[in-house]
Design a protein around this motif. Sequence first.
Motif, mmCIF file in Angstrom:
data_model
loop_
_atom_site.group_PDB
_atom_site.id
_atom_site.type_symbol
_atom_site.label_atom_id
_atom_site.label_comp_id
_atom_site.label_asym_id
_atom_site.label_seq_id
_atom_site.Cartn_x
_atom_site.Cartn_y
_atom_site.Cartn_z
ATOM 1 N N MET A 1 0.625 -1.155 -0.002
ATOM 2 C CA MET A 1 0.078 0.065 -0.116
ATOM 3 C C MET A 1 0.970 1.167 0.166
ATOM 4 N N ASN A 2 0.544 2.262 -0.691
ATOM 5 C CA ASN A 2 1.274 3.366 -0.709
ATOM 6 C C ASN A 2 0.522 4.440 0.043
ATOM 7 N N TRP A 3 1.315 4.967 1.054
ATOM 8 C CA TRP A 3 0.804 6.005 1.878
ATOM 9 C C TRP A 3 0.250 7.321 1.034
ATOM 10 N N PRO A 4 -0.854 7.915 1.285
ATOM 11 C CA PRO A 4 -1.311 9.009 0.840
ATOM 12 C C PRO A 4 -0.330 10.183 1.220
ATOM 13 N N THR A 5 -0.447 11.162 0.297
ATOM 14 C CA THR A 5 0.216 12.468 0.555
ATOM 15 C C THR A 5 -0.613 13.225 1.642
ATOM 16 N N ARG A 6 -0.148 14.310 2.060
ATOM 17 C CA ARG A 6 -0.796 15.113 3.179
ATOM 18 C C ARG A 6 -1.939 15.825 2.266
ATOM 19 N N GLU A 7 -1.723 16.296 1.180
ATOM 20 C CA GLU A 7 -2.709 16.801 0.276
ATOM 21 C C GLU A 7 -3.696 15.742 0.069
ATOM 22 N N GLU A 8 -3.605 14.695 -0.365
ATOM 23 C CA GLU A 8 -4.683 13.565 -0.358
ATOM 24 C C GLU A 8 -5.380 13.414 0.831
ATOM 25 N N VAL A 9 -4.803 13.569 1.937
ATOM 26 C CA VAL A 9 -5.453 13.124 3.249
ATOM 27 C C VAL A 9 -6.355 14.590 3.392
ATOM 28 N N GLU A 10 -5.992 15.789 3.014
ATOM 29 C CA GLU A 10 -6.727 16.946 3.401
ATOM 30 C C GLU A 10 -7.907 16.936 2.236
ATOM 31 N N GLN A 11 -7.513 16.345 1.037
ATOM 32 C CA GLN A 11 -8.909 16.292 -0.083
ATOM 33 C C GLN A 11 -9.971 15.315 0.642
ATOM 34 N N VAL A 12 -9.543 14.241 1.089
ATOM 35 C CA VAL A 12 -10.370 13.232 1.703
ATOM 36 C C VAL A 12 -11.188 13.997 2.946
ATOM 37 N N ARG A 13 -10.429 14.533 3.870
ATOM 38 C CA ARG A 13 -11.286 15.178 4.789
ATOM 39 C C ARG A 13 -12.167 16.402 4.371
ATOM 40 N N ARG A 14 -11.844 17.177 3.286
ATOM 41 C CA ARG A 14 -12.801 18.096 2.706
ATOM 42 C C ARG A 14 -13.967 17.367 2.048
ATOM 43 N N LYS A 15 -13.803 16.331 1.415
ATOM 44 C CA LYS A 15 -14.908 15.553 0.869
ATOM 45 C C LYS A 15 -15.667 14.522 1.725
ATOM 46 N N TYR A 16 -15.205 14.351 2.960
ATOM 47 C CA TYR A 16 -15.840 13.548 3.733
ATOM 48 C C TYR A 16 -15.793 13.919 5.071
ATOM 49 N N PRO A 17 -16.450 15.040 5.593
ATOM 50 C CA PRO A 17 -16.371 15.875 6.751
ATOM 51 C C PRO A 17 -17.119 14.892 7.892
ATOM 52 N N PRO A 18 -16.981 14.957 9.187
ATOM 53 C CA PRO A 18 -17.931 14.542 10.058
ATOM 54 C C PRO A 18 -19.279 14.639 9.730
ATOM 55 N N GLY A 19 -20.079 13.532 10.042
ATOM 56 C CA GLY A 19 -21.575 13.735 9.703
ATOM 57 C C GLY A 19 -21.893 13.219 8.293
ATOM 58 N N THR A 20 -20.873 12.963 7.480
ATOM 59 C CA THR A 20 -21.193 12.605 6.083
ATOM 60 C C THR A 20 -21.878 11.248 5.939
ATOM 61 N N MET A 21 -22.852 11.033 5.236
ATOM 62 C CA MET A 21 -23.529 9.575 5.343
ATOM 63 C C MET A 21 -22.871 9.041 4.133
ATOM 64 N N ILE A 22 -22.564 7.740 4.287
ATOM 65 C CA ILE A 22 -21.965 7.043 3.027
ATOM 66 C C ILE A 22 -22.576 5.555 3.089
ATOM 67 N N MET A 23 -22.744 4.820 1.895
ATOM 68 C CA MET A 23 -23.103 3.423 1.677
ATOM 69 C C MET A 23 -21.905 2.614 1.394
ATOM 70 N N LEU A 24 -21.877 1.585 1.847
ATOM 71 C CA LEU A 24 -20.796 0.508 1.568
ATOM 72 C C LEU A 24 -21.091 -0.068 0.413
ATOM 73 N N ILE A 25 -20.234 0.045 -0.540
ATOM 74 C CA ILE A 25 -20.199 -0.708 -1.903
ATOM 75 C C ILE A 25 -19.113 -2.135 -1.817
ATOM 76 N N HIS A 26 -18.050 -1.792 -1.324
ATOM 77 C CA HIS A 26 -16.954 -3.050 -1.208
ATOM 78 C C HIS A 26 -16.239 -3.012 -0.337
ATOM 79 N N MET A 27 -15.814 -4.223 0.549
ATOM 80 C CA MET A 27 -14.855 -4.115 1.453
ATOM 81 C C MET A 27 -14.293 -5.417 1.413
ATOM 82 N N ASP A 28 -12.795 -5.524 1.568
ATOM 83 C CA ASP A 28 -12.330 -6.673 1.665
ATOM 84 C C ASP A 28 -11.856 -6.963 3.142
#
Length: 72
Positions: A1-28
């Motif tokens: 697994m390649n570790w995400p960059t700091r910018e990638e982490v911040e992008q994910v935090r902006r896209k999925y702030p606390p309280g965001t509802m999600i639906m599971l598609i696939h998890m191994d």
Amino acid sequence: MNWPTREEVEQVRRKYPPGTMIMLIHMDDPQVPPPGTIGEVVGVDDTASLLVKWQTGSTLNVLYGIDQVKKI
């Protein structure tokens, strides 16, 4: 697994702030909730993984770049 960059982490935090509802598609993972399970994002860790409270009561994390979810 390649570790995400700091910018990638911040992008994910902006896209999925606390309280965001999600639906599971696939998890191994042997502890996986069923596909279609709804969860609430409670945070994003330093590996860009989503910290999720699932409707099933599970708190299994969504791994960045591996597991698949969609915002609802």
